[in-house]
Scaffold this active site. Structure first.
Site, PDB file in Angstrom:
ATOM      1  N   GLY A   1       0.801  -1.225   0.000  1.00 59.52           N
ATOM      2  CA  GLY A   1       0.000   0.000   0.000  1.00 59.52           C
ATOM      3  C   GLY A   1       0.829   1.267   0.000  1.00 59.52           C
ATOM      4  O   GLY A   1       0.294   2.353  -0.205  1.00 59.52           O
TER       5      GLY A   1
ATOM      6  N   CYS B   1     -27.184  -9.931 -16.691  1.00 60.31           N
ATOM      7  CA  CYS B   1     -26.609  -9.661 -18.000  1.00 60.31           C
ATOM      8  C   CYS B   1     -27.605 -10.069 -19.085  1.00 60.31           C
ATOM      9  O   CYS B   1     -28.162 -11.169 -19.052  1.00 60.31           O
ATOM     10  CB  CYS B   1     -25.303 -10.425 -18.164  1.00 60.31           C
TER      11      CYS B   1
ATOM     12  N   CYS C   1     -25.652 -13.110 -21.293  1.00 60.57           N
ATOM     13  CA  CYS C   1     -25.341 -14.425 -20.734  1.00 60.57           C
ATOM     14  C   CYS C   1     -26.162 -14.737 -19.499  1.00 60.57           C
ATOM     15  O   CYS C   1     -26.054 -15.825 -18.947  1.00 60.57           O
ATOM     16  CB  CYS C   1     -23.844 -14.532 -20.429  1.00 60.57           C
TER      17      CYS C   1
ATOM     18  N   CYS D   1     -22.335  -7.788 -19.293  1.00 61.89           N
ATOM     19  CA  CYS D   1     -21.139  -7.932 -18.470  1.00 61.89           C
ATOM     20  C   CYS D   1     -20.057  -6.996 -18.996  1.00 61.89           C
ATOM     21  O   CYS D   1     -19.827  -6.930 -20.205  1.00 61.89           O
ATOM     22  CB  CYS D   1     -20.596  -9.355 -18.553  1.00 61.89           C
TER      23      CYS D   1
ATOM     24  N   CYS E   1     -18.258 -13.064 -20.067  1.00 65.40           N
ATOM     25  CA  CYS E   1     -19.545 -13.148 -20.754  1.00 65.40           C
ATOM     26  C   CYS E   1     -19.468 -14.169 -21.905  1.00 65.40           C
ATOM     27  O   CYS E   1     -20.324 -15.032 -22.044  1.00 65.40           O
ATOM     28  CB  CYS E   1     -19.925 -11.767 -21.285  1.00 65.40           C
TER      29      CYS E   1
END
Lengths: 262, 290
Positions: free
Chosen positions: B31, B240, B243, B265, B271
């Site tokens: 970080g 979606c 899909c 997606c 997808c």
């Protein structure tokens, strides 16, 4: 700590504080004690070293000599010998600094509520409802309407900005407040209201404060004790009424006689 | 000048060493933003110059590279970076998340869980999470070193005060291993939970700002929030349309000027592989018939 013990330890002890700017003197050999609940005024003309002194005390400037001993919750400590993390923690929790220009002390892009809440969040508050309730309470105490909580300080008048800055500083319940010309740049009626407010808060919270100003009326109203500075030196100190009503030093006499009568 | 005149993966070896040193430091201090001497790359700032340098420093001839932009493999940014490495490093490329050993991404984390054999490289525009509240670099560095992160919550407070809830939807600040507050790059906050405890090594490169930071595998990453306004990973409340997936992050596509819209997606590989398995969404059949 018992009340007797509290009263035997000064909150702040300043010993031989000196700050030079090259060969010029900022302030020289300043020593004083500040007791809990006491308000100390520092007056003097421009360039007399009063702001330098305040900056050295608050840790914004590093003095060349001297000691500043603050009575922390763990006993008296030399502030100048502290590490930076510790000093910054102290300045978030136990100290407050009210700038002359509220723009220096406020975040202008953040709402009034966010400004007041920042110190709370800095010391670990993580509950939005509590932070907001406390911010609303403090806005009320400095006479800002609660519906202004989501306005930015840029939409506030000068007097409101200054009051907001005071709320932001006092929200964490500091024990020592530094004020640099808190009424500078405000018109007299707004000044009077602000002074009245400050006097109320200082008495109610039992704050100790150091107020730097060139306005003798401000110290007459707020300060218990007074230090007069000239050319970086303290030329006279004592109880406020005593110094103002019976000035001993030639400069103080001049200063007191310079106040315009209406 | 021919392509052979370039060193493998464009950058010279000394530059790669320098970047690898920065990456190692970043991995050692999760970080923490490590400054590095970012090079001029043959693409404009904002197009992933930081990510490209990190990828170039990590790439080996055996790697299989996948590049995505907002989840898609076939958008301009992804295509141009993929071509860049095909030409300068001659590495194998893929669109399948599972086949890739190295994935460079702009603003998304793939839906499919990553593995210990993969490295995910993020393109970062502004690495400093405190920047918009504190413009001074000296001050933000001090705030990181002294762990003074109250200001980050002021931003979230402002969100709630103005919008009634935390409206920050991307680049949502996180705290890494209880120490550094980090900007996860502009990924949607839907992806934030995937940052934490991820099996893959995650590297972040900011070219213009000259910073590299990292999340080693299985690092604990917590999204900042308030006790009474907890963090929620939000997405559009739909499935979606191609899909039928209900758990993936969706893009909204305007179909016509009569209010017609579809949700698909954003991860194109996710997808496409679902549709290959026979999943069909609300408009999936019509699309396939075209």
């Amino acid at each position: 700590m018992s009340r007797m013990e509290t009263l035997t330890t000064p909150l702040l002890q300043v010993e031989h504080l000196t700050k030079r700017y090259g060969t010029r003197i900022g302030c020289a050999d300043v020593s004083f004690d500040l007791w809990p609940g006491e308000v100390l005024g520092i007056v003097g003309e421009s360039g007399s070293g009063k702001s330098t002194l305040l900056s050295c005390l608050a840790g914004h400037l590093t003095p060349d000599q001297g000691r500043v001993i603050f009575d922390t919750r763990d006993g008296p400590r030399d502030v100048l010998a502290m590490g930076e993390p510790e000093r910054r923690r102290l300045s978030r929790s136990d100290w407050a600094f009210v700038h002359q220009n509220p723009r220096d002390g406020l975040r202008m892009g953040v709402t009034a509520g966010g400004n007041v809440g920042e110190r709370l969040m800095a010391v670990g508050a993580r509950h939005y409802g509590d932070i907001r309730a406390k911010a609303t309470d403090w806005l009320g105490r400095v006479e800002i309407a609660a519906e202004r909580i989501d306005d930015r300080p840029s939409a506030f008048s000068g007097g409101m900005q200054q009051r907001l800055q005071i709320a932001r500083n006092l929200v964490t319940g500091p024990r020592l407040v530094f004020m640099d010309e808190p009424t500078g740049g405000l018109d007299v009626s707004v000044q009077a209201r602000l002074l009245d407010l400050l006097r109320g808060l200082v008495r109610e919270m039992g704050l100790s404060a150091i107020i730097v100003t060139h306005d003798l009326a401000v110290v007459r109203l707020l300060a218990d004790r007074l230090m007069v500075m000239k050319g970086g030196h303290v030329v006279e100190s004592g109880l406020t009424d005593q110094v103002l009503d019976d000035p001993q030093h030639a400069y103080t006499q001049l200063l007191v006689s310079s106040v315009l009568q209406v | 000048m021919t392509d052979q005149a370039y060193n493998f993966a464009y950058l010279d070896e000394q530059t790669k060493r320098m970047i690898r040193r920065a990456i190692l430091k970043g991995v050692a201090v999760p970080g923490y933003q490590v400054p590095f001497a970012s090079r001029e790359m043959p693409m404009p700032y904002g197009w992933g110059t930081g990510g490209v340098q990190v990828t170039a420093a990590c790439l080996t001839p055996d790697d299989v590279l996948k590049v995505i932009d907002q989840g898609a493999d076939d958008t301009t940014n992804a295509v141009s970076i993929r071509k860049f490495f095909q030409r300068t490093a001659d590495v194998a490329v893929t669109e399948a998340t599972a086949e890739a050993t190295m994935i460079q991404t702009r603003h998304r984390i793939p839906e499919q869980a990553l593995t210990e054999d993969q490295i995910l490289v993020y393109q970062v525009p502004i690495p400093e999470p405190l920047r918009f509240l504190e413009p001074r670099e000296t001050e933000t560095r001090k705030m990181h070193s002294l762990e003074e992160y109250g200001l980050m919550h002021v931003k979230l407070y402002e969100d709630i005060a103005r919008h009634g809830s935390i409206a920050t939807a991307y680049a949502y600040p996180v705290k890494v291993e209880g120490r550094y507050v980090m900007d996860p790059s502009p990924i949607p906050k839907f992806d934030n939970p995937k940052l934490s405890d991820c099996a893959a090594l995650q590297l972040f490169g900011a070219g213009r700002e000259q910073r590299i930071y990292a999340l080693p595998p299985y690092t604990q990453v917590v999204s900042l929030d308030f006790d009474d306004h907890p963090f929620t990973a939000s997405k559009a409340p739909h499935d979606c349309d191609l899909c039928g997936a209900s758990e993936s992050y969706l893009d909204e596509v305007i179909m016509d000027d009569a209010g017609g819209r579809m949700f698909v997606c954003s991860d194109t590989d996710f997808c496409a592989s679902r549709r290959a398995e026979g999943h069909v969404g609300r408009l999936g059949a019509a699309e396939a018939g075209k």
